[in-house]
Enzyme design. Sequence first.
Site, short mmCIF file in Angstrom:
data_model
loop_
_atom_site.label_atom_id
_atom_site.label_comp_id
_atom_site.label_asym_id
_atom_site.label_seq_id
_atom_site.Cartn_x
_atom_site.Cartn_y
_atom_site.Cartn_z
N SER A 6 46.82 26.06 46.80
CA SER A 6 47.49 24.85 46.31
C SER A 6 48.88 25.20 45.81
O SER A 6 49.04 25.96 44.85
CB SER A 6 46.69 24.22 45.17
OG SER A 6 47.52 23.32 44.47
N HIS A 31 47.24 23.75 50.66
CA HIS A 31 46.73 22.55 49.97
C HIS A 31 47.89 21.89 49.22
O HIS A 31 48.58 22.53 48.43
CB HIS A 31 45.63 23.00 49.01
CG HIS A 31 44.94 21.92 48.25
ND1 HIS A 31 43.77 21.31 48.69
CD2 HIS A 31 45.21 21.35 47.05
CE1 HIS A 31 43.37 20.42 47.80
NE2 HIS A 31 44.23 20.42 46.79
N ASP A 33 48.92 18.98 46.63
CA ASP A 33 48.44 18.06 45.61
C ASP A 33 49.47 16.97 45.37
O ASP A 33 50.45 17.17 44.65
CB ASP A 33 48.17 18.82 44.30
CG ASP A 33 46.88 19.60 44.37
OD1 ASP A 33 45.85 19.02 44.80
OD2 ASP A 33 46.88 20.79 44.01
N MET A 35 50.64 13.67 43.73
CA MET A 35 50.30 12.92 42.51
C MET A 35 51.32 11.81 42.28
O MET A 35 52.53 12.06 42.40
CB MET A 35 50.32 13.85 41.30
CG MET A 35 49.36 15.01 41.43
SD MET A 35 49.46 16.06 39.96
CE MET A 35 48.15 17.22 40.31
N HIS A 64 45.84 16.50 49.61
CA HIS A 64 44.94 15.92 48.61
C HIS A 64 45.71 14.82 47.88
O HIS A 64 46.57 15.10 47.06
CB HIS A 64 44.49 17.04 47.65
CG HIS A 64 43.64 16.57 46.52
ND1 HIS A 64 43.33 17.38 45.45
CD2 HIS A 64 43.00 15.39 46.28
CE1 HIS A 64 42.56 16.72 44.61
NE2 HIS A 64 42.35 15.50 45.08
N MET A 66 46.19 12.29 45.25
CA MET A 66 45.76 11.79 43.94
C MET A 66 46.66 10.61 43.61
O MET A 66 47.54 10.68 42.76
CB MET A 66 45.86 12.91 42.89
CG MET A 66 44.71 13.89 43.01
SD MET A 66 45.02 15.42 42.13
CE MET A 66 46.01 16.26 43.35
N MET A 135 35.95 17.69 42.63
CA MET A 135 36.88 18.13 41.59
C MET A 135 36.08 18.83 40.49
O MET A 135 35.13 18.27 39.94
CB MET A 135 37.61 16.93 40.97
CG MET A 135 38.68 16.29 41.84
SD MET A 135 40.01 17.37 42.41
CE MET A 135 40.57 18.16 40.92
N GLY A 140 44.94 16.23 37.89
CA GLY A 140 46.20 15.92 37.22
C GLY A 140 47.06 17.12 36.92
O GLY A 140 48.28 17.01 36.93
N GLY A 143 45.82 24.78 36.29
CA GLY A 143 45.60 25.64 35.14
C GLY A 143 44.56 25.17 34.14
O GLY A 143 44.47 25.70 33.04
N ASP A 173 37.71 22.17 43.91
CA ASP A 173 39.11 22.20 43.49
C ASP A 173 39.22 22.07 41.97
O ASP A 173 38.81 21.07 41.40
CB ASP A 173 39.82 21.02 44.18
CG ASP A 173 41.32 21.02 43.98
OD1 ASP A 173 41.85 21.94 43.33
OD2 ASP A 173 41.96 20.07 44.48
N GLY A 174 39.80 23.11 41.34
CA GLY A 174 40.08 23.04 39.91
C GLY A 174 39.46 24.20 39.15
O GLY A 174 38.24 24.39 39.14
N GLY A 175 40.33 25.03 38.58
CA GLY A 175 39.85 26.11 37.73
C GLY A 175 39.19 27.26 38.47
O GLY A 175 38.48 28.07 37.86
N SER A 196 46.74 28.03 40.23
CA SER A 196 47.25 29.02 39.28
C SER A 196 46.63 30.40 39.47
O SER A 196 47.22 31.40 39.06
CB SER A 196 47.05 28.53 37.84
OG SER A 196 45.71 28.17 37.63
C1 DX5 Z 1 44.25 19.34 40.19
C2 DX5 Z 1 44.62 19.62 41.61
C3 DX5 Z 1 44.26 21.00 41.98
C4 DX5 Z 1 45.05 21.98 41.19
C5 DX5 Z 1 44.23 23.21 40.99
O1 DX5 Z 1 44.63 18.11 39.80
O2 DX5 Z 1 43.95 18.78 42.51
O3 DX5 Z 1 44.36 21.28 43.38
O4 DX5 Z 1 46.26 22.28 41.79
O5 DX5 Z 1 44.87 24.01 40.07
P1 DX5 Z 1 44.14 25.27 39.45
O6 DX5 Z 1 43.60 26.08 40.60
O7 DX5 Z 1 45.22 25.96 38.70
O8 DX5 Z 1 43.05 24.73 38.59
ZN ZN Z 2 43.92 19.51 44.88
#
Ligand code: DX5
Ligand code: ZN
Length: 220
Positions: A6, A31, A33, A35, A64, A66, A135, A140, A143, A173-175, A196
């Site tokens: 991402s 990927h 993101d 937003m 993706h 959002m 998710m 949003g 990190g 996706d996420g963390g 991240s």
């Molecule tokens: C969150 C995004 C993710 C994000 C993941 O809103 O959809 O794709 O970039 O970031 P990390 O991997 O740092 O949690």
């Molecule tokens: Zn994403």
Amino acid sequence: MKLAASILSADFGRLEEQVREAIAGGCDWVHFDVMDGLFVPQISFGVPIVASLRPRFDQPFDVHLMVKRPESQAEKFIEAGADLVTFHWEATAHPHRLARLIRESGRRAGIAINPGTPVEILTDLLEEVDVVLVMSVDPGYAGQAFLPRSLGRVRRLRRLIENAGLPVEIEVDGGINPTNARSVCEAGADILVAASAIFNPRVSPKAAAEQLRAAVRAGT
Ligand code: DX5
Ligand code: ZN
């Protein structure tokens, strides 16, 4: 397991170089993101980033969305060269129609669900999509910390897909980081997204992607 880098956490001044490094470290997909500042609190980037990277990379582009009312945006990302367009179940009244539109455009369709949305809500949509994006943080920001109950959600979704006998892939996706990546795969994920953990000031994107891959192979 496929790894999607991402770019949300990348250094945008050196975006092409950073993506090349992530791919050299074993990332399979790029990927994006997107937003809108409405569905999620902040604005990230839009079509021009996808379009300008498209001629430079052969890897699948995983967009993706959002954004609220993704049906008003999806076609623009298809034109820009997205291979997979994923939108949120929570963001549209007509997920079925949008998934069909994406597939009729010759691209893969993905549906994303927030941590508070039961995976079972997708039962009647699974045959319309290629990918479900689970998710594992509230969308949003990059990190954020992985929500542990996502593991059970991925397992439940995996059973749902197996019972339906469909070739739907699960993306998480996420963390995602080297500590949890293996357990997420064991729960049933096919694709891991990381921002991240790949793009950060501590380590090169290549080394970071290699570490994630090694963690999935060996466990940490
Ligand atoms: C969150 C995004 C993710 C994000 C993941 O809103 O959809 O794709 O970039 O970031 P990390 O991997 O740092 O949690
Ligand atoms: Zn994403």
